[in-house]
Design a protein around this motif. Structure first.
Motif, mmCIF file in Angstrom:
data_model
loop_
_atom_site.group_PDB
_atom_site.id
_atom_site.type_symbol
_atom_site.label_atom_id
_atom_site.label_comp_id
_atom_site.label_asym_id
_atom_site.label_seq_id
_atom_site.Cartn_x
_atom_site.Cartn_y
_atom_site.Cartn_z
ATOM 1 N N ALA A 138 48.398 30.441 41.876
ATOM 2 C CA ALA A 138 48.395 29.254 42.741
ATOM 3 C C ALA A 138 48.196 29.656 44.202
ATOM 4 O O ALA A 138 47.462 28.982 44.948
ATOM 5 C CB ALA A 138 49.687 28.465 42.565
ATOM 6 N N LEU A 139 48.825 30.753 44.609
ATOM 7 C CA LEU A 139 48.659 31.207 45.986
ATOM 8 C C LEU A 139 47.224 31.650 46.238
ATOM 9 O O LEU A 139 46.634 31.306 47.263
ATOM 10 C CB LEU A 139 49.636 32.339 46.309
ATOM 11 C CG LEU A 139 49.509 32.921 47.713
ATOM 12 C CD1 LEU A 139 49.646 31.849 48.787
ATOM 13 C CD2 LEU A 139 50.520 34.024 47.917
ATOM 14 N N ALA A 140 46.641 32.396 45.320
ATOM 15 C CA ALA A 140 45.247 32.814 45.480
ATOM 16 C C ALA A 140 44.343 31.594 45.647
ATOM 17 O O ALA A 140 43.466 31.567 46.522
ATOM 18 C CB ALA A 140 44.800 33.659 44.291
ATOM 19 N N GLU A 141 44.560 30.584 44.842
ATOM 20 C CA GLU A 141 43.746 29.370 44.941
ATOM 21 C C GLU A 141 44.007 28.635 46.253
ATOM 22 O O GLU A 141 43.080 28.126 46.888
ATOM 23 C CB GLU A 141 43.995 28.488 43.727
ATOM 24 C CG GLU A 141 43.427 29.114 42.460
ATOM 25 C CD GLU A 141 43.831 28.417 41.173
ATOM 26 O OE1 GLU A 141 44.465 27.333 41.231
ATOM 27 O OE2 GLU A 141 43.521 28.971 40.101
ATOM 28 N N ARG A 142 45.256 28.595 46.685
ATOM 29 C CA ARG A 142 45.586 27.958 47.970
ATOM 30 C C ARG A 142 44.921 28.711 49.121
ATOM 31 O O ARG A 142 44.544 28.108 50.133
ATOM 32 C CB ARG A 142 47.100 27.929 48.148
ATOM 33 C CG ARG A 142 47.555 27.171 49.366
ATOM 34 C CD ARG A 142 49.055 26.990 49.387
ATOM 35 N NE ARG A 142 49.451 26.407 50.642
ATOM 36 C CZ ARG A 142 50.591 26.628 51.244
ATOM 37 N NH1 ARG A 142 51.501 27.413 50.677
ATOM 38 N NH2 ARG A 142 50.861 26.075 52.397
ATOM 39 N N LEU A 143 44.768 30.020 48.980
ATOM 40 C CA LEU A 143 44.079 30.828 49.984
ATOM 41 C C LEU A 143 42.562 30.662 49.933
ATOM 42 O O LEU A 143 41.847 31.222 50.757
ATOM 43 C CB LEU A 143 44.428 32.304 49.794
ATOM 44 C CG LEU A 143 45.844 32.715 50.169
ATOM 45 C CD1 LEU A 143 46.182 34.088 49.590
ATOM 46 C CD2 LEU A 143 46.028 32.699 51.678
ATOM 47 N N GLY A 144 42.060 29.920 48.941
ATOM 48 C CA GLY A 144 40.626 29.674 48.824
ATOM 49 C C GLY A 144 39.909 30.601 47.868
ATOM 50 O O GLY A 144 38.691 30.521 47.725
ATOM 51 N N ALA A 145 40.636 31.493 47.206
ATOM 52 C CA ALA A 145 40.005 32.403 46.241
ATOM 53 C C ALA A 145 39.664 31.639 44.966
ATOM 54 O O ALA A 145 40.341 30.680 44.600
ATOM 55 C CB ALA A 145 40.938 33.563 45.921
ATOM 56 N N ARG A 146 38.641 32.108 44.290
ATOM 57 C CA ARG A 146 38.207 31.484 43.045
ATOM 58 C C ARG A 146 38.090 32.536 41.956
ATOM 59 O O ARG A 146 37.761 33.699 42.229
ATOM 60 C CB ARG A 146 36.849 30.791 43.229
ATOM 61 C CG ARG A 146 36.887 29.654 44.233
ATOM 62 C CD ARG A 146 37.755 28.499 43.714
ATOM 63 N NE ARG A 146 37.963 27.471 44.702
ATOM 64 C CZ ARG A 146 39.123 27.208 45.291
ATOM 65 N NH1 ARG A 146 40.194 27.908 45.006
ATOM 66 N NH2 ARG A 146 39.239 26.232 46.166
ATOM 67 N N LEU A 147 38.312 32.101 40.722
ATOM 68 C CA LEU A 147 38.161 33.008 39.580
ATOM 69 C C LEU A 147 36.737 33.537 39.527
ATOM 70 O O LEU A 147 35.782 32.796 39.723
ATOM 71 C CB LEU A 147 38.480 32.283 38.277
ATOM 72 C CG LEU A 147 39.935 32.238 37.875
ATOM 73 C CD1 LEU A 147 40.120 31.349 36.649
ATOM 74 C CD2 LEU A 147 40.476 33.626 37.603
ATOM 75 N N ASP A 148 36.623 34.816 39.254
ATOM 76 C CA ASP A 148 35.330 35.471 39.123
ATOM 77 C C ASP A 148 35.380 36.266 37.826
ATOM 78 O O ASP A 148 36.078 37.273 37.741
ATOM 79 C CB ASP A 148 35.088 36.392 40.319
ATOM 80 C CG ASP A 148 33.706 37.019 40.335
ATOM 81 O OD1 ASP A 148 33.013 36.995 39.289
ATOM 82 O OD2 ASP A 148 33.327 37.557 41.387
ATOM 83 N N ASP A 149 34.664 35.814 36.814
ATOM 84 C CA ASP A 149 34.748 36.473 35.506
ATOM 85 C C ASP A 149 33.744 37.609 35.343
ATOM 86 O O ASP A 149 33.674 38.229 34.300
ATOM 87 C CB ASP A 149 34.601 35.468 34.372
ATOM 88 C CG ASP A 149 33.287 34.704 34.405
ATOM 89 O OD1 ASP A 149 32.474 34.936 35.320
ATOM 90 O OD2 ASP A 149 33.090 33.857 33.527
ATOM 91 N N ARG A 150 32.979 37.933 36.379
ATOM 92 C CA ARG A 150 31.987 39.009 36.276
ATOM 93 C C ARG A 150 32.567 40.405 36.447
ATOM 94 O O ARG A 150 32.270 41.283 35.656
ATOM 95 C CB ARG A 150 30.853 38.787 37.277
ATOM 96 C CG ARG A 150 29.986 37.587 36.908
ATOM 97 C CD ARG A 150 29.017 37.265 38.002
ATOM 98 N NE ARG A 150 29.804 36.744 39.128
ATOM 99 C CZ ARG A 150 29.410 36.740 40.382
ATOM 100 N NH1 ARG A 150 28.268 37.216 40.716
ATOM 101 N NH2 ARG A 150 30.172 36.253 41.328
ATOM 102 N N PRO A 151 33.398 40.643 37.491
ATOM 103 C CA PRO A 151 33.891 42.029 37.641
ATOM 104 C C PRO A 151 35.001 42.353 36.665
ATOM 105 O O PRO A 151 35.685 41.463 36.150
ATOM 106 C CB PRO A 151 34.403 42.072 39.081
ATOM 107 C CG PRO A 151 34.743 40.672 39.403
ATOM 108 C CD PRO A 151 33.826 39.800 38.581
ATOM 109 N N LYS A 152 35.144 43.629 36.406
ATOM 110 C CA LYS A 152 36.213 44.123 35.548
ATOM 111 C C LYS A 152 37.446 44.396 36.393
ATOM 112 O O LYS A 152 37.349 44.957 37.480
ATOM 113 C CB LYS A 152 35.787 45.431 34.892
ATOM 114 C CG LYS A 152 35.325 45.316 33.491
ATOM 115 C CD LYS A 152 35.098 46.721 32.957
ATOM 116 C CE LYS A 152 35.172 46.717 31.465
ATOM 117 N NZ LYS A 152 34.763 47.975 30.896
ATOM 118 N N ALA A 153 38.581 44.020 35.880
ATOM 119 C CA ALA A 153 39.844 44.353 36.528
ATOM 120 C C ALA A 153 40.320 45.705 35.995
ATOM 121 O O ALA A 153 40.037 46.049 34.856
ATOM 122 C CB ALA A 153 40.876 43.270 36.242
ATOM 123 N N PRO A 154 41.059 46.465 36.805
ATOM 124 C CA PRO A 154 41.596 47.739 36.308
ATOM 125 C C PRO A 154 42.470 47.556 35.068
ATOM 126 O O PRO A 154 42.472 48.395 34.186
ATOM 127 C CB PRO A 154 42.415 48.272 37.483
ATOM 128 C CG PRO A 154 41.843 47.607 38.682
ATOM 129 C CD PRO A 154 41.358 46.272 38.210
#
Length: 164
Positions: A138-154
Motif C-alpha cells: 500500500a505504501l509503494a502504491e501511495r508513493l506512486g510505484a506500480r507493479l512491474d511483472d517484467r523484472p526478476k526479484a532476488p
C-alpha cells in the motif's frame, strides 16, 4: 563518505551510527523482518547493518535512519540497496513497531526518493515486496510505484514495484 542529511516536517533523515544497532538488531531478530528474509541471527543482521552504511562509499547511496524531530527518537530507516544481490537499485523502508501507522514511512520515503532521483541520475528504482506485506504494498502504491511483472526479484516470492 558524502551522506546527506535530509529534513521533512517531522523527520530528520541521517547517517546511521552504532547507537542505532540495538533497535535495528532487535527488529531483525523479530517477525517484523520477515519481508526482508528474517528473522535473522545477529551475525547476519550485523552484515545487513554494515551493508547499509558501506554502500554510501561504494555506490553513492545507502540507508538513512529516520528520527522524529519532536522526540529525537529513531523511528525507522529508508534506503537504496545495490550490489551483486540486487539486479537494479532497490528502494526500501521500515519503521519500528511503536512507530507504525503514523505516516513516518511515507514521509521519509518521499523525501529520500526525491533526493535519490534528483541527485543520483537513476532511471528508476524498484521495491521488492513480499506478496503478503500489505502495508508495504500500500505504501509503494501511495508513493506512486506500480507493479512491474517484467523484472526478476532476488526472491521469487517478492513482487516488484517500480518507482518512476
Amino acid at each position: 563518505m558524502n551522506i546527506p542529511r535530509l529534513e521533512t516536517d517531522r523527520l530528520i533523515l541521517r547517517a546511521q551510527s552504532y547507537d542505532d544497532w540495538p533497535a535495528y538488531r532487535d527488529m531483525m531478530r523479530s517477525g517484523r523482518s520477515s519481508g526482508m528474509g528474517g528473522p535473522h541471527e545477529d551475525p547476519f543482521a550485523w552484515g545487513m547493518f554494515c551493508h547499509d552504511l558501506v554502500q554510501w562509499q561504494l555506490f553513492g547511496h545507502g540507508a538513512l535512519m529516520m528520527d522524529d524531530k519532536q522526540s529525537g527518537r529513531c523511528v525507522g530507516q529508508v534506503g537504496i540497496n545495490g550490489g551483486p544481490s540486487f539486479p537494479e537499485p532497490e528502494f526500501g523502508w521500515f519503521v519500528y513497531e511503536d512507530a507504525e501507522g503514523k505516516g513516518y514511512a511515507f514521509e521519509g520515503a518521499t523525501a529520500f526518493r526525491e533526493w535519490a532521483l534528483g541527485e543520483l541520475s537513476l532511471p528508476s528504482l524498484v521495491s521488492y515486496i513480499d506478496d503478503d506485506n500489505l502495508r508495504s504494498r500500500a505504501l509503494a502504491e501511495r508513493l506512486g510505484a506500480r507493479l512491474d511483472d517484467r523484472p526478476k526479484a532476488p526472491d521469487p516470492i517478492d513482487l516488484v514495484y517500480r518507482h518512476k
